[in-house]
Design an enzyme around this catalytic site. Structure first.
Site, PDB file in Angstrom:
ATOM      1  N   LYS A  93     -10.230   2.623  -5.197  1.00 45.14           N
ATOM      2  CA  LYS A  93      -8.829   2.638  -5.620  1.00 45.14           C
ATOM      3  C   LYS A  93      -8.248   1.246  -5.430  1.00 45.14           C
ATOM      4  O   LYS A  93      -8.315   0.672  -4.342  1.00 45.14           O
ATOM      5  CB  LYS A  93      -8.025   3.657  -4.814  1.00 45.14           C
ATOM      6  CG  LYS A  93      -6.580   3.756  -5.265  1.00 45.14           C
ATOM      7  CD  LYS A  93      -5.786   4.679  -4.388  1.00 45.14           C
ATOM      8  CE  LYS A  93      -4.353   4.784  -4.911  1.00 45.14           C
ATOM      9  NZ  LYS A  93      -3.660   3.473  -4.950  1.00 45.14           N
ATOM     10  N   ASP A 116      -5.087  -1.580  -5.476  1.00 45.46           N
ATOM     11  CA  ASP A 116      -3.677  -1.640  -5.100  1.00 45.46           C
ATOM     12  C   ASP A 116      -3.025  -2.772  -5.876  1.00 45.46           C
ATOM     13  O   ASP A 116      -2.933  -3.904  -5.406  1.00 45.46           O
ATOM     14  CB  ASP A 116      -3.562  -1.876  -3.590  1.00 45.46           C
ATOM     15  CG  ASP A 116      -2.135  -1.686  -3.093  1.00 45.46           C
ATOM     16  OD1 ASP A 116      -1.314  -1.114  -3.837  1.00 45.46           O
ATOM     17  OD2 ASP A 116      -1.843  -2.100  -1.960  1.00 45.46           O
ATOM     18  N   GLU A 173      -7.964   0.928   0.187  1.00 44.32           N
ATOM     19  CA  GLU A 173      -6.904   1.862  -0.177  1.00 44.32           C
ATOM     20  C   GLU A 173      -7.379   3.310  -0.212  1.00 44.32           C
ATOM     21  O   GLU A 173      -6.685   4.211   0.218  1.00 44.32           O
ATOM     22  CB  GLU A 173      -6.354   1.505  -1.563  1.00 44.32           C
ATOM     23  CG  GLU A 173      -5.259   0.477  -1.569  1.00 44.32           C
ATOM     24  CD  GLU A 173      -3.956   1.055  -1.076  1.00 44.32           C
ATOM     25  OE1 GLU A 173      -3.405   1.967  -1.708  1.00 44.32           O
ATOM     26  OE2 GLU A 173      -3.491   0.586  -0.034  1.00 44.32           O
TER      27      GLU A 173
END
Length: 347
Positions: free
Chosen positions: A63, A65, A204
Site C-alpha cells: 500500500k 502513501d 503502510e
C-alpha cells in the site's frame, strides 16, 4: 539436395512493377472495432478490512502513501489526472515526460505518486512538501509513479478483462523502466505473513486484489486494504494557541462526518514541524469562525475556530470509548483536487 529457387527481383529491367488500383471500400464491410478512449475513469477503491483475506487466490501489493493518479497517454499528449479528475500534469513534469517514452499510441495507467524516504518507504508528508504544501505551486522532481493497473491500451478498453491479464500487459509495457514510472510488483507468499512483514518494516500496509476481477469503480470488494497503522482524512476545524509550541500551534482540532453534520473527534499535537505549523496557523486564521462548526463540550483554552475547509491526513492507533482519536499524529494536508474522502462515523 536441390537449390532453393531464387526469388524474382521486384524491379525488372524491362518492366517496372505496377500496383493494382484499389477499389473503393465496400460500405457493407465492417470496420475494425476500436474502443473509444475514456476522457476520465472513476477509480477502483480498496475496501478497508481488519485482516488479510482467507482466499489464497488474492494477489498482494504494498500500500502506497501518496496521491492516486491516472496517466492518460493520448495522441495529443499526456495528461496526469487526480482521483477527482483535476489535471496535475504540470505538477509532475518528470512523470509526464516519462509517459511519452512508453512507446504506445494511447493508454491509461492507474497508480500512485509517492516520494520515498531513505528506507524506501512512501512518505506522504515528503510528497506534500515536494509540491509546496497544500495549494503549493511547486513541480515535484522527486515523485515516482508506481503503476498497478492498465485500463486502456492502443484502442482497446481493458476494464472488462481480468486483473491478472491487465497486470501482465502492464508489466510488459513497463519492463526495464527504472525512471519516474515503475511497475508495482506483486508480493508472493501467505497473506498474513506478507502483512506482518510489512508492518515490521514500518510500511503502510498491504492491498489484496482478486486476480479474476474486472476493473470496477468504487469500493466493490474486489480490492481490499489492510493497514498496519490507521490513517484517515479529517476536517481541521480550528487550533489551540500556544506560546510554547513551535509556530504557535499547540494542537489542531479535528472533525469527521456524521450524516449531514460534523462530529468532533479530538485533536492532534504532533507530526508537524515549525514551518508547517506556521503555515497552518496563517491559513486557519484566514478561515477563522466566531462559532465552533461542531457541538463542542471541551474545556480547551485559547481555541481559534475555523471553517471546515482544510482536510488533514491523520495517523492514529485506535479510538477511545467516547469517540476520540488515540495517539494521533499529523501527516499532512490533503488537496481539494485529490478528492480525499473525509472519515464518516456511522451509528
Amino acid at each position: 539436395m536441390t537449390d532453393r529457387p531464387r526469388s524474382k527481383p521486384l524491379l525488372a529491367d524491362d518492366k517496372p512493377v505496377k500496383g493494382r488500383i484499389r477499389k473503393r471500400r465496400d460500405p457493407a464491410q465492417p470496420n475494425l472495432l476500436l474502443d473509444p478512449m475514456p476522457h476520465r475513469v472513476e477509480p477502483a477503491l480498496a475496501l478497508l478490512q481488519p485482516k488479510p483475506p482467507s482466499d489464497p487466490r488474492f494477489i498482494a501489493e504494498l500500500k502506497f502513501d501518496g496521491y492516486r493518479l491516472a496517466i492518460h497517454v493520448e495522441p495529443s499528449g499526456v495528461r496526469v489526472l487526480t482521483r477527482g479528475g483535476h489535471d496535475w500534469t504540470a505538477r509532475f513534469p518528470a512523470i509526464a515526460e516519462e509517459a511519452k517514452t512508453l512507446g504506445v499510441a494511447s493508454a491509461i495507467l492507474d497508480g500512485e505518486a509517492v516520494v520515498l524516504d531513505e528506507q524506501g518507504r512512501s512518505d506522504f508528508g515528503a510528497l506534500q512538501q515536494s509540491l509546496g504544501g497544500r495549494g503549493g505551486k511547486l513541480k515535484s522532481s522527486e515523485a515516482l509513479f508506481f503503476a498497478f493497473d492498465l485500463l486502456y491500451l492502443d484502442g482497446h478498453d481493458l476494464r472488462d478483462m481480468e486483473l491478472s491479464s491487465r497486470r501482465h500487459l502492464l508489466e510488459e509495457l513497463l519492463v526495464g523502466q527504472e525512471g519516474p514510472i515503475r511497475f508495482s510488483e506483486e508480493i508472493e507468499g501467505d497473506g498474513n505473513a506478507i502483512f506482518n512483514a510489512s508492518c515490521e518494516h514500518g510500511l503502510e500496509g498491504v492491498i489484496f486484489k482478486d486476480p479474476d476481477s474486472p476493473y470496477r469503480t468504487g469500493r466493490t470488494g474486489d480490492w481490499l486494504k489492510v493497514k498496519c497503522i490507521q490513517s484517515e482524512s479529517f476536517f481541521v476545524i480550528g487550533y489551540e494557541r500556544s506560546s510554547v509550541a513551535r509556530g504557535g500551534v499547540g494542537s489542531l482540532l479535528l472533525a469527521a462526518r456524521k450524516g449531514d453534520d460534523l462530529q468532533y473527534v479530538g485533536s492532534v499535537g504532533t507530526g508537524f514541524k515549525e514551518k508547517v505549523a506556521i503555515q497552518l496557523r496563517e491559513t486557519l486564521d484566514k478561515l477563522e469562525s466566531r462559532k465552533p462548526p461542531v457541538s463542542y463540550g471541551g474545556r480547551r483554552k485559547n481555541v481559534v475556530w475555523a471553517q471546515p475547509t482544510l482536510i488533514a491526513e491523520i495517523e492514529y492507533r485506535a479510538w477511545t470509548d467516547d469517540g476520540k482519536l488515540r495517539h494521533a499524529s499529523f501527516k499532512g494536508l490533503r488537496e481539494v483536487q485529490d478528492n480525499a474522502a473525509v472519515y464518516e462515523i456511522h451509528d
